[in-house]
Design a protein around this motif. Structure first.
Motif, PDB file in Angstrom:
ATOM      1  N   THR A 294     -11.326   4.800   0.495  1.00  0.00           N
ATOM      2  CA  THR A 294     -10.065   5.478   0.812  1.00  0.00           C
ATOM      3  C   THR A 294      -8.974   4.467   1.124  1.00  0.00           C
ATOM      4  O   THR A 294      -7.804   4.651   0.765  1.00  0.00           O
ATOM      5  CB  THR A 294     -10.267   6.437   1.999  1.00  0.00           C
ATOM      6  N   THR A 295      -9.349   3.378   1.797  1.00  0.00           N
ATOM      7  CA  THR A 295      -8.389   2.321   2.091  1.00  0.00           C
ATOM      8  C   THR A 295      -7.763   1.799   0.806  1.00  0.00           C
ATOM      9  O   THR A 295      -6.547   1.631   0.708  1.00  0.00           O
ATOM     10  CB  THR A 295      -9.068   1.158   2.839  1.00  0.00           C
ATOM     11  N   VAL A 296      -8.602   1.561  -0.203  1.00  0.00           N
ATOM     12  CA  VAL A 296      -8.096   1.081  -1.489  1.00  0.00           C
ATOM     13  C   VAL A 296      -7.241   2.148  -2.155  1.00  0.00           C
ATOM     14  O   VAL A 296      -6.149   1.866  -2.666  1.00  0.00           O
ATOM     15  CB  VAL A 296      -9.262   0.659  -2.405  1.00  0.00           C
ATOM     16  N   SER A 297      -7.710   3.395  -2.155  1.00  0.00           N
ATOM     17  CA  SER A 297      -6.948   4.476  -2.791  1.00  0.00           C
ATOM     18  C   SER A 297      -5.531   4.558  -2.246  1.00  0.00           C
ATOM     19  O   SER A 297      -4.579   4.795  -3.001  1.00  0.00           O
ATOM     20  CB  SER A 297      -7.666   5.815  -2.580  1.00  0.00           C
ATOM     21  N   MET A 298      -5.393   4.370  -0.942  1.00  0.00           N
ATOM     22  CA  MET A 298      -4.077   4.489  -0.307  1.00  0.00           C
ATOM     23  C   MET A 298      -3.170   3.305  -0.609  1.00  0.00           C
ATOM     24  O   MET A 298      -2.032   3.258  -0.143  1.00  0.00           O
ATOM     25  CB  MET A 298      -4.246   4.641   1.204  1.00  0.00           C
ATOM     26  N   MET A 299      -3.638   2.361  -1.424  1.00  0.00           N
ATOM     27  CA  MET A 299      -2.845   1.178  -1.751  1.00  0.00           C
ATOM     28  C   MET A 299      -2.529   1.072  -3.235  1.00  0.00           C
ATOM     29  O   MET A 299      -1.941   0.088  -3.674  1.00  0.00           O
ATOM     30  CB  MET A 299      -3.608  -0.082  -1.301  1.00  0.00           C
ATOM     31  N   LEU A 300      -2.884   2.075  -4.025  1.00  0.00           N
ATOM     32  CA  LEU A 300      -2.816   1.934  -5.479  1.00  0.00           C
ATOM     33  C   LEU A 300      -1.596   2.557  -6.137  1.00  0.00           C
ATOM     34  O   LEU A 300      -1.309   2.253  -7.296  1.00  0.00           O
ATOM     35  CB  LEU A 300      -4.087   2.530  -6.120  1.00  0.00           C
ATOM     36  N   ALA A 301      -0.888   3.428  -5.460  1.00  0.00           N
ATOM     37  CA  ALA A 301       0.232   4.138  -6.103  1.00  0.00           C
ATOM     38  C   ALA A 301       1.382   4.283  -5.118  1.00  0.00           C
ATOM     39  O   ALA A 301       1.857   5.383  -4.853  1.00  0.00           O
ATOM     40  CB  ALA A 301      -0.222   5.494  -6.617  1.00  0.00           C
ATOM     41  N   ASN A 302       1.835   3.163  -4.627  1.00  0.00           N
ATOM     42  CA  ASN A 302       2.854   3.146  -3.578  1.00  0.00           C
ATOM     43  C   ASN A 302       4.209   2.704  -4.132  1.00  0.00           C
ATOM     44  O   ASN A 302       4.297   2.199  -5.248  1.00  0.00           O
ATOM     45  CB  ASN A 302       2.409   2.217  -2.450  1.00  0.00           C
ATOM     46  N   PRO A 303       5.268   2.856  -3.344  1.00  0.00           N
ATOM     47  CA  PRO A 303       6.600   2.437  -3.811  1.00  0.00           C
ATOM     48  C   PRO A 303       6.662   0.958  -4.154  1.00  0.00           C
ATOM     49  O   PRO A 303       5.944   0.130  -3.585  1.00  0.00           O
ATOM     50  CB  PRO A 303       7.495   2.769  -2.607  1.00  0.00           C
ATOM     51  N   ARG A 304       7.548   0.628  -5.051  1.00  0.00           N
ATOM     52  CA  ARG A 304       7.665  -0.743  -5.550  1.00  0.00           C
ATOM     53  C   ARG A 304       7.985  -1.751  -4.455  1.00  0.00           C
ATOM     54  O   ARG A 304       7.558  -2.903  -4.517  1.00  0.00           O
ATOM     55  CB  ARG A 304       8.739  -0.796  -6.641  1.00  0.00           C
ATOM     56  N   ARG A 305       8.745  -1.311  -3.464  1.00  0.00           N
ATOM     57  CA  ARG A 305       9.106  -2.246  -2.396  1.00  0.00           C
ATOM     58  C   ARG A 305       7.870  -2.754  -1.644  1.00  0.00           C
ATOM     59  O   ARG A 305       7.932  -3.759  -0.928  1.00  0.00           O
ATOM     60  CB  ARG A 305      10.069  -1.580  -1.424  1.00  0.00           C
ATOM     61  N   GLU A 306       6.722  -2.044  -1.774  1.00  0.00           N
ATOM     62  CA  GLU A 306       5.493  -2.435  -1.078  1.00  0.00           C
ATOM     63  C   GLU A 306       4.532  -3.223  -1.964  1.00  0.00           C
ATOM     64  O   GLU A 306       3.490  -3.664  -1.487  1.00  0.00           O
ATOM     65  CB  GLU A 306       4.782  -1.178  -0.552  1.00  0.00           C
ATOM     66  N   TRP A 307       4.868  -3.389  -3.245  1.00  0.00           N
ATOM     67  CA  TRP A 307       3.894  -3.941  -4.178  1.00  0.00           C
ATOM     68  C   TRP A 307       3.432  -5.349  -3.812  1.00  0.00           C
ATOM     69  O   TRP A 307       2.239  -5.641  -3.877  1.00  0.00           O
ATOM     70  CB  TRP A 307       4.479  -3.937  -5.602  1.00  0.00           C
TER      71      TRP A 307
END
Length: 474
Positions: A294-307
Protein backbone atom coordinates in the motif's frame (compact mmCIF):
# COMPACT_ATOMS: atom_id res chain seq x y z
CA UNK A 1 -19.43 32.74 20.88
CA UNK A 2 -22.45 30.48 20.38
CA UNK A 3 -23.97 29.88 16.98
CA UNK A 4 -27.16 31.76 18.02
CA UNK A 5 -25.14 34.71 19.32
CA UNK A 6 -23.12 34.79 16.10
CA UNK A 7 -26.17 34.85 13.85
CA UNK A 8 -27.86 37.45 16.04
CA UNK A 9 -24.76 39.64 15.97
CA UNK A 10 -24.81 39.55 12.18
CA UNK A 11 -28.47 40.39 11.89
CA UNK A 12 -28.78 43.09 14.55
CA UNK A 13 -28.10 46.61 13.29
CA UNK A 14 -24.56 47.78 13.92
CA UNK A 15 -22.53 50.74 12.81
CA UNK A 16 -21.76 49.20 9.43
CA UNK A 17 -23.38 50.55 6.30
CA UNK A 18 -25.19 47.73 4.49
CA UNK A 19 -24.29 47.14 0.86
CA UNK A 20 -27.71 47.75 -0.62
CA UNK A 21 -31.37 47.16 0.09
CA UNK A 22 -32.53 43.80 -1.20
CA UNK A 23 -35.44 43.74 -3.65
CA UNK A 24 -38.94 42.89 -2.52
CA UNK A 25 -38.53 39.32 -3.71
CA UNK A 26 -35.92 38.83 -0.98
CA UNK A 27 -38.25 40.07 1.70
CA UNK A 28 -37.34 43.75 1.56
CA UNK A 29 -34.62 43.29 4.20
CA UNK A 30 -31.19 44.86 4.37
CA UNK A 31 -28.00 42.94 4.91
CA UNK A 32 -25.81 43.93 7.82
CA UNK A 33 -22.12 43.39 7.13
CA UNK A 34 -19.43 43.13 9.78
CA UNK A 35 -15.71 42.44 9.45
CA UNK A 36 -15.26 38.67 9.35
CA UNK A 37 -12.28 39.01 11.66
CA UNK A 38 -14.63 40.47 14.31
CA UNK A 39 -17.30 37.76 14.16
CA UNK A 40 -15.36 34.68 13.06
CA UNK A 41 -13.30 32.77 15.57
CA UNK A 42 -9.74 32.27 14.33
CA UNK A 43 -10.27 34.40 11.20
CA UNK A 44 -7.01 35.93 9.99
CA UNK A 45 -6.88 39.16 11.99
CA UNK A 46 -4.75 40.76 9.28
CA UNK A 47 -7.68 40.40 6.89
CA UNK A 48 -9.66 43.61 7.36
CA UNK A 49 -11.20 43.57 3.89
CA UNK A 50 -13.49 40.55 4.24
CA UNK A 51 -16.99 41.29 5.53
CA UNK A 52 -19.52 38.69 6.61
CA UNK A 53 -23.28 38.38 6.89
CA UNK A 54 -25.99 35.73 6.78
CA UNK A 55 -28.88 35.23 4.37
CA UNK A 56 -31.97 33.25 5.38
CA UNK A 57 -33.26 30.84 2.72
CA UNK A 58 -36.12 28.32 2.74
CA UNK A 59 -35.19 24.80 3.75
CA UNK A 60 -37.64 23.71 1.07
CA UNK A 61 -37.82 26.12 -1.85
CA UNK A 62 -41.24 24.67 -2.73
CA UNK A 63 -42.43 25.88 0.69
CA UNK A 64 -41.02 29.42 0.99
CA UNK A 65 -43.12 30.15 4.07
CA UNK A 66 -41.79 27.18 6.02
CA UNK A 67 -38.58 26.54 7.94
CA UNK A 68 -35.59 28.66 7.01
CA UNK A 69 -31.86 28.04 7.34
CA UNK A 70 -28.90 30.43 7.39
CA UNK A 71 -26.35 30.77 4.60
CA UNK A 72 -23.05 32.37 5.59
CA UNK A 73 -21.85 34.95 3.04
CA UNK A 74 -18.60 36.90 2.76
CA UNK A 75 -17.58 39.83 0.59
CA UNK A 76 -14.55 41.88 -0.40
CA UNK A 77 -15.50 45.14 -2.03
CA UNK A 78 -14.08 46.06 -5.42
CA UNK A 79 -10.84 48.00 -5.33
CA UNK A 80 -12.23 50.56 -7.75
CA UNK A 81 -15.76 51.41 -8.76
CA UNK A 82 -17.79 48.21 -8.57
CA UNK A 83 -19.36 47.17 -11.85
CA UNK A 84 -20.81 43.92 -10.57
CA UNK A 85 -20.43 40.88 -8.34
CA UNK A 86 -18.52 37.62 -8.87
CA UNK A 87 -19.50 34.74 -6.58
CA UNK A 88 -17.02 31.92 -5.91
CA UNK A 89 -17.31 28.28 -4.88
CA UNK A 90 -14.26 26.05 -4.22
CA UNK A 91 -16.02 22.71 -4.68
CA UNK A 92 -15.73 19.63 -2.53
CA UNK A 93 -18.62 19.15 -2.48
CA UNK A 94 -18.73 20.18 1.13
CA UNK A 95 -15.95 22.76 1.19
CA UNK A 96 -16.76 26.13 2.75
CA UNK A 97 -16.46 29.11 0.41
CA UNK A 98 -16.44 32.11 2.73
CA UNK A 99 -12.65 32.46 2.63
CA UNK A 100 -12.41 32.10 -1.16
CA UNK A 101 -12.72 35.85 -1.90
CA UNK A 102 -9.66 36.47 0.30
CA UNK A 103 -7.81 33.63 -1.44
CA UNK A 104 -8.63 35.07 -4.87
CA UNK A 105 -7.63 38.56 -3.73
CA UNK A 106 -4.15 37.17 -2.97
CA UNK A 107 -3.88 35.12 -6.18
CA UNK A 108 -2.89 35.87 -9.76
CA UNK A 109 -6.61 36.31 -10.46
CA UNK A 110 -6.82 39.23 -8.02
CA UNK A 111 -7.59 41.56 -10.91
CA UNK A 112 -11.17 40.27 -10.89
CA UNK A 113 -11.59 42.36 -7.74
CA UNK A 114 -10.58 45.62 -9.41
CA UNK A 115 -14.04 46.10 -10.88
CA UNK A 116 -16.10 43.45 -9.06
CA UNK A 117 -17.12 42.72 -5.51
CA UNK A 118 -15.79 39.25 -4.61
CA UNK A 119 -18.43 37.16 -2.83
CA UNK A 120 -18.15 33.74 -1.19
CA UNK A 121 -20.63 31.57 0.67
CA UNK A 122 -20.83 28.30 2.55
CA UNK A 123 -23.46 26.05 0.93
CA UNK A 124 -26.26 24.69 3.09
CA UNK A 125 -24.98 21.96 5.38
CA UNK A 126 -21.43 23.30 5.21
CA UNK A 127 -19.13 25.44 7.35
CA UNK A 128 -20.73 28.44 9.00
CA UNK A 129 -24.11 27.88 7.35
CA UNK A 130 -26.76 25.72 9.00
CA UNK A 131 -25.36 22.19 9.16
CA UNK A 132 -26.23 18.70 10.23
CA UNK A 133 -23.87 18.35 13.18
CA UNK A 134 -22.10 15.12 12.26
CA UNK A 135 -18.63 14.18 13.53
CA UNK A 136 -16.27 12.41 11.17
CA UNK A 137 -16.50 8.65 11.26
CA UNK A 138 -13.80 6.88 13.25
CA UNK A 139 -12.51 4.10 11.01
CA UNK A 140 -10.50 1.18 12.31
CA UNK A 141 -7.55 0.35 10.04
CA UNK A 142 -7.58 -2.95 8.22
CA UNK A 143 -11.35 -3.46 8.09
CA UNK A 144 -12.64 -5.49 5.13
CA UNK A 145 -14.37 -3.32 2.55
CA UNK A 146 -17.81 -4.78 3.22
CA UNK A 147 -17.57 -4.23 6.96
CA UNK A 148 -16.28 -0.71 6.46
CA UNK A 149 -19.16 0.03 4.09
CA UNK A 150 -21.64 -1.34 6.65
CA UNK A 151 -20.25 0.86 9.41
CA UNK A 152 -20.19 3.89 7.13
CA UNK A 153 -23.84 3.28 6.28
CA UNK A 154 -24.71 3.09 9.98
CA UNK A 155 -22.78 6.27 10.69
CA UNK A 156 -24.42 8.13 7.81
CA UNK A 157 -27.89 7.00 8.84
CA UNK A 158 -27.31 8.16 12.42
CA UNK A 159 -26.20 11.56 11.12
CA UNK A 160 -29.07 11.73 8.64
CA UNK A 161 -31.57 11.09 11.43
CA UNK A 162 -30.27 14.07 13.43
CA UNK A 163 -32.02 16.36 10.96
CA UNK A 164 -33.65 14.34 8.18
CA UNK A 165 -35.23 17.34 6.46
CA UNK A 166 -31.95 19.23 6.20
CA UNK A 167 -29.92 16.14 5.27
CA UNK A 168 -32.39 15.24 2.52
CA UNK A 169 -32.27 18.82 1.21
CA UNK A 170 -28.54 18.76 0.51
CA UNK A 171 -28.69 18.71 -3.29
CA UNK A 172 -26.88 20.65 -5.98
CA UNK A 173 -30.18 22.07 -7.21
CA UNK A 174 -31.13 23.38 -3.76
CA UNK A 175 -27.72 25.01 -3.35
CA UNK A 176 -28.21 26.65 -6.76
CA UNK A 177 -31.56 28.02 -5.57
CA UNK A 178 -29.89 29.23 -2.36
CA UNK A 179 -27.35 31.03 -4.51
CA UNK A 180 -30.12 32.90 -6.27
CA UNK A 181 -31.51 33.96 -2.88
CA UNK A 182 -28.05 35.29 -2.07
CA UNK A 183 -28.08 37.19 -5.37
CA UNK A 184 -31.42 38.73 -4.47
CA UNK A 185 -30.21 39.66 -0.99
CA UNK A 186 -27.19 41.38 -2.53
CA UNK A 187 -29.62 43.53 -4.49
CA UNK A 188 -28.16 42.76 -7.90
CA UNK A 189 -29.92 41.60 -11.06
CA UNK A 190 -27.01 39.50 -12.33
CA UNK A 191 -23.87 37.86 -10.97
CA UNK A 192 -20.66 36.45 -12.31
CA UNK A 193 -19.74 33.00 -11.04
CA UNK A 194 -16.36 31.26 -10.67
CA UNK A 195 -16.63 27.62 -9.63
CA UNK A 196 -13.97 24.96 -9.11
CA UNK A 197 -14.51 21.16 -9.05
CA UNK A 198 -18.02 20.47 -7.66
CA UNK A 199 -18.47 24.22 -7.94
CA UNK A 200 -18.60 23.66 -11.71
CA UNK A 201 -21.68 21.44 -11.30
CA UNK A 202 -23.22 24.05 -9.01
CA UNK A 203 -22.51 26.75 -11.57
CA UNK A 204 -23.90 24.73 -14.47
CA UNK A 205 -27.04 23.98 -12.45
CA UNK A 206 -27.45 27.67 -11.56
CA UNK A 207 -27.00 28.74 -15.18
CA UNK A 208 -29.56 26.17 -16.29
CA UNK A 209 -32.13 27.53 -13.83
CA UNK A 210 -31.24 31.23 -13.78
CA UNK A 211 -29.41 32.01 -17.01
CA UNK A 212 -30.94 35.51 -17.18
CA UNK A 213 -29.22 36.33 -13.88
CA UNK A 214 -25.72 35.34 -15.08
CA UNK A 215 -23.23 37.96 -16.32
CA UNK A 216 -20.63 35.33 -17.08
CA UNK A 217 -19.54 31.99 -15.66
CA UNK A 218 -16.08 30.41 -15.40
CA UNK A 219 -15.86 26.73 -14.46
CA UNK A 220 -12.39 25.36 -13.63
CA UNK A 221 -11.67 21.60 -13.28
CA UNK A 222 -15.03 20.39 -14.49
CA UNK A 223 -16.89 17.59 -12.68
CA UNK A 224 -18.54 14.71 -14.52
CA UNK A 225 -22.07 15.76 -15.52
CA UNK A 226 -23.58 12.51 -14.24
CA UNK A 227 -22.24 13.26 -10.74
CA UNK A 228 -22.27 9.48 -10.28
CA UNK A 229 -19.79 8.05 -7.79
CA UNK A 230 -19.29 5.14 -10.20
CA UNK A 231 -18.31 7.52 -13.00
CA UNK A 232 -16.07 9.45 -10.59
CA UNK A 233 -14.21 6.32 -9.52
CA UNK A 234 -13.89 5.10 -13.12
CA UNK A 235 -12.65 8.43 -14.44
CA UNK A 236 -10.16 8.97 -11.65
CA UNK A 237 -8.81 5.43 -11.96
CA UNK A 238 -8.24 5.87 -15.70
CA UNK A 239 -6.51 9.20 -15.12
CA UNK A 240 -4.39 7.72 -12.33
CA UNK A 241 -3.28 4.87 -14.58
CA UNK A 242 -2.14 7.41 -17.19
CA UNK A 243 -0.34 9.42 -14.50
CA UNK A 244 1.58 6.27 -13.54
CA UNK A 245 2.64 5.80 -17.16
CA UNK A 246 3.86 9.40 -17.40
CA UNK A 247 5.65 9.09 -14.04
CA UNK A 248 7.41 5.94 -15.24
CA UNK A 249 8.39 7.74 -18.44
CA UNK A 250 9.79 10.65 -16.41
CA UNK A 251 11.83 8.30 -14.17
CA UNK A 252 13.15 6.40 -17.19
CA UNK A 253 14.45 9.64 -18.69
CA UNK A 254 16.48 10.05 -15.48
CA UNK A 255 17.82 6.52 -15.24
CA UNK A 256 21.24 7.88 -14.32
CA UNK A 257 19.70 9.49 -11.22
CA UNK A 258 17.29 6.84 -10.00
CA UNK A 259 18.44 3.59 -11.63
CA UNK A 260 14.94 2.16 -11.80
CA UNK A 261 14.98 1.41 -15.52
CA UNK A 262 15.94 3.03 -18.81
CA UNK A 263 12.54 2.65 -20.48
CA UNK A 264 8.98 3.36 -19.46
CA UNK A 265 8.09 -0.34 -19.50
CA UNK A 266 11.16 -1.27 -17.46
CA UNK A 267 10.35 1.30 -14.77
CA UNK A 268 6.69 0.26 -14.68
CA UNK A 269 7.63 -3.40 -14.23
CA UNK A 270 10.19 -2.55 -11.52
CA UNK A 271 7.71 -0.50 -9.51
CA UNK A 272 4.92 -3.05 -9.79
CA UNK A 273 7.33 -5.83 -8.82
CA UNK A 274 8.38 -3.72 -5.83
CA UNK A 275 4.73 -3.32 -4.82
CA UNK A 276 4.19 -7.09 -5.06
CA UNK A 277 7.37 -7.78 -3.07
CA UNK A 278 6.38 -5.45 -0.22
CA UNK A 279 2.83 -6.78 -0.22
CA UNK A 280 4.25 -10.23 0.40
CA UNK A 281 7.10 -9.14 2.69
CA UNK A 282 6.47 -5.78 4.43
CA UNK A 283 9.34 -3.95 6.07
CA UNK A 284 9.38 -1.96 9.29
CA UNK A 285 11.09 1.43 9.39
CA UNK A 286 13.15 2.50 12.42
CA UNK A 287 10.23 4.60 13.67
CA UNK A 288 7.91 1.58 13.60
CA UNK A 289 6.15 2.54 10.36
CA UNK A 290 5.12 -0.49 8.31
CA UNK A 291 6.20 -0.18 4.68
CA UNK A 292 4.14 -2.46 2.46
CA UNK A 293 2.50 -2.70 -0.93
CA UNK A 294 0.00 0.00 0.00
CA UNK A 295 2.91 2.32 0.74
CA UNK A 296 4.14 1.84 -2.83
CA UNK A 297 0.64 2.19 -4.30
CA UNK A 298 0.24 5.58 -2.63
CA UNK A 299 3.39 6.80 -4.42
CA UNK A 300 2.67 5.77 -8.01
CA UNK A 301 0.11 8.27 -9.34
CA UNK A 302 0.74 11.55 -7.60
CA UNK A 303 0.98 15.17 -8.79
CA UNK A 304 4.02 16.13 -10.82
CA UNK A 305 5.30 18.51 -8.17
CA UNK A 306 5.92 15.41 -5.98
CA UNK A 307 7.65 13.27 -8.60
CA UNK A 308 11.26 14.04 -7.70
CA UNK A 309 10.70 13.31 -4.00
CA UNK A 310 8.69 10.17 -4.68
CA UNK A 311 11.17 8.80 -7.19
CA UNK A 312 13.94 9.20 -4.62
CA UNK A 313 11.84 7.38 -2.01
CA UNK A 314 11.00 4.57 -4.40
CA UNK A 315 14.71 4.21 -5.18
CA UNK A 316 15.40 3.74 -1.46
CA UNK A 317 12.73 1.04 -1.31
CA UNK A 318 14.06 -0.67 -4.45
CA UNK A 319 17.49 -0.81 -2.83
CA UNK A 320 16.10 -2.55 0.26
CA UNK A 321 15.62 0.45 2.51
CA UNK A 322 12.49 1.89 4.14
CA UNK A 323 10.51 5.04 3.65
CA UNK A 324 6.95 6.16 4.27
CA UNK A 325 4.37 8.34 2.62
CA UNK A 326 4.35 11.72 4.25
CA UNK A 327 1.01 12.42 5.90
CA UNK A 328 -0.61 15.71 5.01
CA UNK A 329 -2.61 17.93 7.34
CA UNK A 330 -5.82 19.76 6.48
CA UNK A 331 -6.33 22.63 8.85
CA UNK A 332 -9.25 25.00 8.98
CA UNK A 333 -10.90 27.62 11.10
CA UNK A 334 -14.44 28.64 11.82
CA UNK A 335 -16.65 31.28 13.33
CA UNK A 336 -17.49 29.69 16.67
CA UNK A 337 -16.92 26.12 15.43
CA UNK A 338 -14.55 24.15 13.23
CA UNK A 339 -15.68 25.12 9.73
CA UNK A 340 -14.82 21.64 8.42
CA UNK A 341 -16.60 19.81 11.24
CA UNK A 342 -19.31 18.18 9.11
CA UNK A 343 -17.90 18.48 5.61
CA UNK A 344 -17.47 14.72 5.06
CA UNK A 345 -21.15 14.06 5.77
CA UNK A 346 -22.16 17.07 3.68
CA UNK A 347 -20.06 15.79 0.78
CA UNK A 348 -21.65 12.35 1.03
CA UNK A 349 -25.14 13.85 1.16
CA UNK A 350 -24.52 16.15 -1.80
CA UNK A 351 -23.18 13.24 -3.87
CA UNK A 352 -25.68 10.56 -2.87
CA UNK A 353 -28.77 12.79 -2.90
CA UNK A 354 -27.86 13.94 -6.41
CA UNK A 355 -26.92 10.73 -8.24
CA UNK A 356 -28.18 7.18 -8.61
CA UNK A 357 -24.93 5.80 -7.23
CA UNK A 358 -25.17 2.19 -5.95
CA UNK A 359 -26.84 1.73 -2.56
CA UNK A 360 -25.79 -1.94 -2.26
CA UNK A 361 -22.32 -3.25 -1.51
CA UNK A 362 -22.49 -6.08 -4.06
CA UNK A 363 -22.60 -3.57 -6.92
CA UNK A 364 -19.78 -1.56 -5.40
CA UNK A 365 -17.58 -4.65 -4.98
CA UNK A 366 -18.27 -5.82 -8.56
CA UNK A 367 -17.45 -2.40 -10.00
CA UNK A 368 -14.25 -2.19 -7.96
CA UNK A 369 -13.06 -5.62 -9.15
CA UNK A 370 -13.73 -4.63 -12.76
CA UNK A 371 -11.91 -1.34 -12.21
CA UNK A 372 -8.82 -3.01 -10.74
CA UNK A 373 -8.73 -5.42 -13.68
CA UNK A 374 -8.80 -2.49 -16.14
CA UNK A 375 -6.44 -0.24 -14.19
CA UNK A 376 -4.10 -2.40 -12.08
CA UNK A 377 -2.21 0.55 -10.62
CA UNK A 378 -4.98 3.03 -9.88
CA UNK A 379 -8.14 0.92 -9.98
CA UNK A 380 -8.12 0.42 -6.22
CA UNK A 381 -7.55 4.07 -5.32
CA UNK A 382 -10.96 5.75 -5.53
CA UNK A 383 -13.65 4.93 -3.00
CA UNK A 384 -16.52 7.30 -3.69
CA UNK A 385 -18.95 4.49 -4.55
CA UNK A 386 -18.79 2.89 -1.12
CA UNK A 387 -20.04 6.07 0.53
CA UNK A 388 -23.59 5.71 -0.85
CA UNK A 389 -24.12 2.16 0.42
CA UNK A 390 -27.30 2.17 2.51
CA UNK A 391 -28.01 5.85 1.83
CA UNK A 392 -31.62 6.44 2.93
CA UNK A 393 -32.75 8.95 0.28
CA UNK A 394 -33.58 8.42 -3.38
CA UNK A 395 -31.54 10.37 -5.91
CA UNK A 396 -32.65 13.65 -7.43
CA UNK A 397 -30.82 14.14 -10.70
CA UNK A 398 -29.43 17.56 -11.57
CA UNK A 399 -30.71 19.08 -14.80
CA UNK A 400 -28.11 20.70 -17.04
CA UNK A 401 -28.97 22.70 -20.13
CA UNK A 402 -27.68 25.40 -22.42
CA UNK A 403 -27.90 29.12 -21.83
CA UNK A 404 -27.12 32.41 -23.53
CA UNK A 405 -24.75 33.86 -20.92
CA UNK A 406 -20.97 33.71 -21.56
CA UNK A 407 -19.47 30.43 -20.36
CA UNK A 408 -15.76 29.68 -20.00
CA UNK A 409 -14.77 26.09 -19.24
CA UNK A 410 -11.24 25.32 -18.04
CA UNK A 411 -9.90 21.78 -18.30
CA UNK A 412 -6.53 20.42 -17.13
CA UNK A 413 -5.11 17.96 -19.62
CA UNK A 414 -3.35 15.61 -17.15
CA UNK A 415 -5.47 16.08 -14.06
CA UNK A 416 -6.56 12.94 -12.12
CA UNK A 417 -9.16 14.55 -9.81
CA UNK A 418 -11.54 15.87 -12.46
CA UNK A 419 -10.17 14.19 -15.60
CA UNK A 420 -9.98 16.26 -18.77
CA UNK A 421 -12.61 14.29 -20.75
CA UNK A 422 -15.26 15.43 -18.28
CA UNK A 423 -14.78 19.01 -19.49
CA UNK A 424 -15.89 18.06 -22.98
CA UNK A 425 -18.75 15.92 -21.68
CA UNK A 426 -20.11 18.98 -19.88
CA UNK A 427 -19.51 21.22 -22.89
CA UNK A 428 -21.67 18.90 -24.99
CA UNK A 429 -24.52 19.51 -22.55
CA UNK A 430 -24.20 23.18 -21.68
CA UNK A 431 -22.04 24.74 -24.42
CA UNK A 432 -19.27 27.25 -23.77
CA UNK A 433 -15.63 27.44 -24.85
CA UNK A 434 -12.78 25.36 -23.43
CA UNK A 435 -9.42 26.72 -22.31
CA UNK A 436 -6.98 23.82 -21.82
CA UNK A 437 -4.33 24.08 -19.10
CA UNK A 438 -1.28 21.92 -19.71
CA UNK A 439 -0.89 20.66 -16.15
CA UNK A 440 -2.17 18.07 -13.69
CA UNK A 441 -3.12 20.48 -10.90
CA UNK A 442 -6.72 20.63 -9.72
CA UNK A 443 -8.29 24.07 -10.09
CA UNK A 444 -4.94 25.76 -10.67
CA UNK A 445 -6.01 28.57 -13.03
CA UNK A 446 -5.94 31.29 -10.37
CA UNK A 447 -2.30 30.42 -9.52
CA UNK A 448 -0.96 30.61 -13.08
CA UNK A 449 0.10 33.54 -15.26
CA UNK A 450 -2.87 32.84 -17.53
CA UNK A 451 -5.17 33.72 -14.62
CA UNK A 452 -5.27 37.02 -16.45
CA UNK A 453 -7.67 35.28 -18.84
CA UNK A 454 -10.17 35.01 -15.98
CA UNK A 455 -9.83 38.74 -15.29
CA UNK A 456 -10.41 39.52 -18.95
CA UNK A 457 -13.39 37.19 -19.07
CA UNK A 458 -15.22 38.82 -16.16
CA UNK A 459 -14.33 42.31 -17.40
CA UNK A 460 -15.43 41.77 -21.00
CA UNK A 461 -17.44 38.54 -21.24
CA UNK A 462 -15.09 37.29 -23.97
CA UNK A 463 -14.30 33.57 -23.72
CA UNK A 464 -11.02 32.02 -24.78
CA UNK A 465 -9.86 28.76 -26.34
CA UNK A 466 -6.46 27.25 -26.96
CA UNK A 467 -3.97 26.29 -24.26
CA UNK A 468 -2.40 27.72 -21.15
CA UNK A 469 0.97 26.66 -19.73
CA UNK A 470 0.86 25.08 -16.29
CA UNK A 471 3.63 24.93 -13.73
CA UNK A 472 6.71 23.20 -15.22
CA UNK A 473 7.40 19.54 -14.47
CA UNK A 474 10.31 19.39 -11.98
Amino acid sequence: MSRRTLVTSLLVAVSVVPLVAAPASAGGTRLTWRPCADVAKDWDQADRRSECTTVAVPLDHADPGGRTIDIAVSRIRAVGRSEGVVVFNPGGPGHPGTTMPADIAESRAAGIGERHDLVGFDPRGVGYSTTVDCPDEEVEPGLPDEERARRTAEHNRACFDRDPALAASLTTTNVARDLDRVRQALGVRTIGFYGVSWGTALGAAYRTLFDRHVDGMLLDSVLTPTMSTTAMDDGQAAAGQETFRLFSEWIAARHGVYGLGASTDAVSRRLLDLRAELTEHPRTAPDGTVVDGTTVSMMLANPRREWADLAARLTVLAEGGTTAVRAGANGGFGWDVDRYRSWVFAQTALLCNTSDSPRDFASVARHRAERVARYPVAGGYPAYERRCVGWPRDAEAVRFGRGASPLQLVGHRYEPVTPYPWTHEVRALVGGDVLTVEDDAHGSLSSLPCAESAVTFFDTGRTGTGTCAGAPVP
